[in-house]
Design an enzyme around this catalytic site. Structure first.
Site, PDB file in Angstrom:
ATOM      1  CD  GLU A  74       3.984  -2.058  13.538  1.00 15.74           C
ATOM      2  OE1 GLU A  74       2.803  -1.699  13.610  1.00 15.74           O
ATOM      3  OE2 GLU A  74       4.796  -1.912  14.464  1.00 15.74           O
ATOM      4  N   GLY A 126       1.960  -6.196   7.235  1.00 15.21           N
ATOM      5  CA  GLY A 126       1.020  -6.771   6.275  1.00 15.21           C
ATOM      6  C   GLY A 126      -0.269  -7.133   6.981  1.00 15.21           C
ATOM      7  CB  THR A 134       0.262 -12.471   6.200  1.00 19.68           C
ATOM      8  OG1 THR A 134      -0.704 -12.274   5.184  1.00 19.68           O
ATOM      9  CG2 THR A 134       1.539 -12.990   5.591  1.00 19.68           C
ATOM     10  CG  ASN A 161      -0.357  -0.043   2.507  1.00 16.75           C
ATOM     11  OD1 ASN A 161       0.704  -0.646   2.683  1.00 16.75           O
ATOM     12  ND2 ASN A 161      -0.963   0.603   3.464  1.00 16.75           N
ATOM     13  CD  GLU A 184       7.926  -2.058  12.523  1.00 14.08           C
ATOM     14  OE1 GLU A 184       7.720  -1.288  11.584  1.00 14.08           O
ATOM     15  OE2 GLU A 184       8.028  -3.288  12.391  1.00 14.08           O
ATOM     16  CB  THR A 240      -4.555  -9.626  11.070  1.00 15.18           C
ATOM     17  OG1 THR A 240      -4.413  -8.239  11.411  1.00 15.18           O
ATOM     18  CG2 THR A 240      -4.712 -10.432  12.346  1.00 15.18           C
ATOM     19  CB  CYS A 271      -2.503   0.029   7.988  1.00 17.11           C
ATOM     20  SG  CYS A 271      -1.104   1.108   8.321  1.00 17.11           S
TER      21      CYS A 271
HETATM   22  P1  NAD Z   1      -0.054  -9.373   3.046  1.00 21.33           P
HETATM   23  O1  NAD Z   1      -0.051  -9.889   4.442  1.00 21.33           O
HETATM   24  O2  NAD Z   1      -0.806 -10.128   2.018  1.00 21.33           O
HETATM   25  O3  NAD Z   1       1.432  -9.269   2.476  1.00 21.33           O
HETATM   26  C1  NAD Z   1       2.432  -8.489   3.104  1.00 21.33           C
HETATM   27  C2  NAD Z   1       3.785  -9.022   2.703  1.00 21.33           C
HETATM   28  O4  NAD Z   1       3.929 -10.328   3.240  1.00 21.33           O
HETATM   29  C3  NAD Z   1       3.982  -9.178   1.189  1.00 21.33           C
HETATM   30  O5  NAD Z   1       5.310  -8.860   0.871  1.00 21.33           O
HETATM   31  C4  NAD Z   1       3.723 -10.657   0.970  1.00 21.33           C
HETATM   32  O6  NAD Z   1       4.355 -11.165  -0.161  1.00 21.33           O
HETATM   33  C5  NAD Z   1       4.318 -11.248   2.235  1.00 21.33           C
HETATM   34  N1  NAD Z   1       3.816 -12.573   2.625  1.00 21.33           N
HETATM   35  C6  NAD Z   1       2.619 -13.139   2.368  1.00 21.33           C
HETATM   36  N2  NAD Z   1       2.576 -14.392   2.888  1.00 21.33           N
HETATM   37  C7  NAD Z   1       3.765 -14.596   3.510  1.00 21.33           C
HETATM   38  C8  NAD Z   1       4.303 -15.683   4.248  1.00 21.33           C
HETATM   39  N3  NAD Z   1       3.645 -16.819   4.455  1.00 21.33           N
HETATM   40  N4  NAD Z   1       5.550 -15.554   4.758  1.00 21.33           N
HETATM   41  C9  NAD Z   1       6.241 -14.416   4.569  1.00 21.33           C
HETATM   42  N5  NAD Z   1       5.787 -13.362   3.869  1.00 21.33           N
HETATM   43  C10 NAD Z   1       4.546 -13.442   3.363  1.00 21.33           C
HETATM   44  O7  NAD Z   1      -0.522  -7.874   3.151  1.00 21.33           O
HETATM   45  P2  NAD Z   1      -0.791  -6.869   1.950  1.00 21.33           P
HETATM   46  O8  NAD Z   1      -2.071  -7.284   1.302  1.00 21.33           O
HETATM   47  O9  NAD Z   1       0.443  -6.730   1.142  1.00 21.33           O
HETATM   48  O10 NAD Z   1      -0.999  -5.501   2.739  1.00 21.33           O
HETATM   49  C11 NAD Z   1      -2.207  -5.086   3.246  1.00 21.33           C
HETATM   50  C12 NAD Z   1      -2.287  -5.325   4.737  1.00 21.33           C
HETATM   51  O11 NAD Z   1      -1.188  -4.716   5.386  1.00 21.33           O
HETATM   52  C13 NAD Z   1      -3.506  -4.710   5.357  1.00 21.33           C
HETATM   53  O12 NAD Z   1      -4.063  -5.617   6.274  1.00 21.33           O
HETATM   54  C14 NAD Z   1      -2.977  -3.496   6.073  1.00 21.33           C
HETATM   55  O13 NAD Z   1      -3.746  -3.054   7.169  1.00 21.33           O
HETATM   56  C15 NAD Z   1      -1.651  -3.991   6.514  1.00 21.33           C
HETATM   57  N6  NAD Z   1      -0.749  -2.873   6.804  1.00 21.33           N
HETATM   58  C16 NAD Z   1      -0.412  -2.636   8.095  1.00 21.33           C
HETATM   59  C17 NAD Z   1       0.403  -1.562   8.405  1.00 21.33           C
HETATM   60  C18 NAD Z   1       0.802  -1.260   9.822  1.00 21.33           C
HETATM   61  O14 NAD Z   1       1.723  -0.476   9.991  1.00 21.33           O
HETATM   62  N7  NAD Z   1       0.174  -1.834  10.816  1.00 21.33           N
HETATM   63  C19 NAD Z   1       0.889  -0.751   7.377  1.00 21.33           C
HETATM   64  C20 NAD Z   1       0.510  -1.023   6.071  1.00 21.33           C
HETATM   65  C21 NAD Z   1      -0.305  -2.102   5.791  1.00 21.33           C
END
Ligand code: NAD
Length: 482
Positions: free
Chosen positions: A250, A228, A232, A152, A463, A230, A284
């Site tokens: 996060e 990423g 994951t 994002n 963080e 929750t 997020c």
């Molecule tokens: P996602 O969990 O699908 O993917 C995030 C990252 O994890 C990607 O690089 C993906 O390739 C990797 N990944 C996926 N499966 C994995 C595994 N089994 N092992 C290791 N890595 C893996 O999330 P997304 O769709 O890319 O992002 C959106 C989500 O991120 C939303 O839920 C959003 O709220 C959250 N987010 C949180 C914050 C925060 O600071 N809390 C900031 C930005 C986004």
């Protein structure tokens, strides 16, 4: 036309994945493939970890001053490549170019600068035990760490993770999202130009389930910083916890935006439009549940809906565009399915609600109208689950207790926004909110020194600032008998 190949950056070089397999990279505003991404697997990750392991003694023992200088040069490299990075961020993600220029790229550069200079000002603690002993605490870099980031805010969150890791003296194996790898790829070219020593940062592109999982599972990766979803995050914790890896997670959010009748109305409405629809609602920290004190409810809804309908959804490269494309077709379908769910749950769509078909270059892009839904209760799925798109609900509340109960009613606890001109109320309500960050009369105002992270299912660990530098170190206490 041969398409650009997004290569891995391992041991200082840009290289193909061992398998020579590639994933299509889409431009979401056009719905077209525009480059190919290395489809890396555990073999590429093993090479990256080995390079990071070899580089660790040199990097971790380099003086903070020298490490700082190299990281500052990388930040200058971001500044020099500002236009190209902003364009790539917009093309990869679908966000308005204007937003990439105003937020993503400047903040990526600021992340590098902040941590590069922070390491020049660290402290250690000492404790004297009466006249018997003196204790002092030393911190040393953790080792090889994994940094995994989402799509994002691609370069912003990529640098948010790697900057403190590198500054603390760790060497890194990073994986950006497979949906938005382009700016991390350009960043690796900047690292090469800048002379970052080989193996200090390694970037492995590819799928989370393959390349990401291999990073988490690798026994020589001793710490993981992940941003990423929750779901994951749970999987990563399940893999990493039995290996006793240090973890910072996060995760997602379902953030309340609480508007009291005594707010500054103009500021509350205009900032709420941003906190609802900036980056297509794909931040997020967006406030996707707006709750308004009943005396103001009707007036707020009317003005908010009027301004929502006036938002320009369009080509991300156009100057007047406020809302660009969603990141992928799959994500657009997910967002649209939540709008359907809201209707099934009895919600009334008073603005938006549909996909938009643009003309010209963007005719096949993934655009959804900014959407406002009324009439739902707090417990329904629409109000409990993260949608992560340009969709908000608005509900009335009566008094502080109601506001706190509604705000805290989800499994998430990332951020909250609060609008009131009453100072005592601002403190009182903030103290009762189960959120890691609370913005009073503002939104997304960040001071990089402050701890950042979520409560409940929004994450584990903090963080930002010293917290991030501490995460990437391990400490020991040395007790000397006097
Ligand atoms: P996602 O969990 O699908 O993917 C995030 C990252 O994890 C990607 O690089 C993906 O390739 C990797 N990944 C996926 N499966 C994995 C595994 N089994 N092992 C290791 N890595 C893996 O999330 P997304 O769709 O890319 O992002 C959106 C989500 O991120 C939303 O839920 C959003 O709220 C959250 N987010 C949180 C914050 C925060 O600071 N809390 C900031 C930005 C986004």
């Amino acid at each position: 036309m041969t398409m650009e190949k997004i290569l891995n950056y391992i041991d200082g070089k840009l290289i193909k994945p061992v398998s020579d397999h590639w994933i299509d990279n889409y431009n979401p505003a056009e719905g077209e493939i525009y480059s190919h991404i290395a489809d890396s697997d555990e073999k590429d990750v093993a090479m990256a970890v080995e390079a990071a392991r070899k580089a660790f003694p040199i990097w971790s023992e380099m003086s903070a001053f020298d490490r700082s200088n190299i990281l500052l040069k990388i930040s200058e490299g971001i500044d020099r490549n500002f236009e190209a990075l902003a364009k790539a961020e917009s093309e990869d993600n679908g966000k308005p170019l204007k937003l990439a220029k105003a937020m993503d790229i400047p903040r990526a550069s600021a992340n590098m600068r902040f941590f590069a200079t922070a390491i020049l000002h660290t402290e250690t603690q000492a404790h004297q035990t009466d006249q018997q002993a003196i204790n002092y605490t030393v911190r040393s870099p953790l080792g090889v760490v994994g940094c995994i980031s989402p799509w994002n805010l691609p370069l912003y969150l990529f640098t948010w993770k790697i900057a403190p890791a590198l500054a603390a003296g760790c060497t890194v194996v990073a994986k950006p999202s497979e949906l938005t790898p382009m700016t991390a790829f350009l960043f690796t070219k900047i690292c090469i130009e800048t002379g970052l020593p080989s193996g200090v940062l390694n970037v492995v592109h590819g799928l989370g389930s393959k390349a990401g999982q291999a990073i988490i599972e690798h026994p020589d990766v001793v710490g993981i910083s992940f941003t990423g979803g929750t779901v994951t995050g749970k999987k990563i914790a399940a893999t990493a916890a039995p290996m006793f890896k240090k973890l910072s997670l996060e995760l997602g959010g379902k953030n309340p935006n609480i508007i009291f009748a005594d707010c500054d109305f103009e500021q509350a409405v205009s900032t709420s439009i941003s906190s609802s629809f900036s980056n297509q609602g794909e931040i997020c920290l967006c406030g996707s549940r707006i709750i308004v004190e009943r005396p103001l409810y009707q007036k707020f809804v009317e003005e908010f809906v009027r301004r929502t309908k006036a938002l320009v959804v369009g080509d991300p490269f156009e100057e007047e565009t406020r809302v660009g494309a969603l990141v992928s077709e799959a994500h657009m379908k997910k967002v649209l399915s939540y709008i359907d769910l809201a209707k099934q749950e009895g919600g009334e769509v008073v603005a938006g609600g549909n996909q938009i078909r643009l003309e010209g270059r963007c005719k096949d892009g993934y655009f959804v109208q900014p959407t406002v839904i009324l009439g739902l209760d707090h417990q329904c799925r629409t109000n409990q689950e993260e949608i992560f798109g340009p969709v908000v609900t608005i509900m009335p509340f009566d008094g502080e207790e109601d506001a706190i109960a509604f705000a805290n009613s989800t499994a998430y606890g990332l951020s909250a926004t609060l609008w009131t001109e009453n100072l005592k109320r601002a403190h009182r309500v903030s103290h009762h909110l189960k959120s890691g960050i609370i913005w009073v009369n503002c939104w997304l105002l960040r001071d990089l020194r402050t701890p950042f992270g979520g409560m409940k299912q929004s994450g584990v660990g903090r963080e930002g600032g010293w917290e991030a530098l501490r995460f990437f170190t391990e400490q020991k206490n040395i007790c000397i008998k006097l």
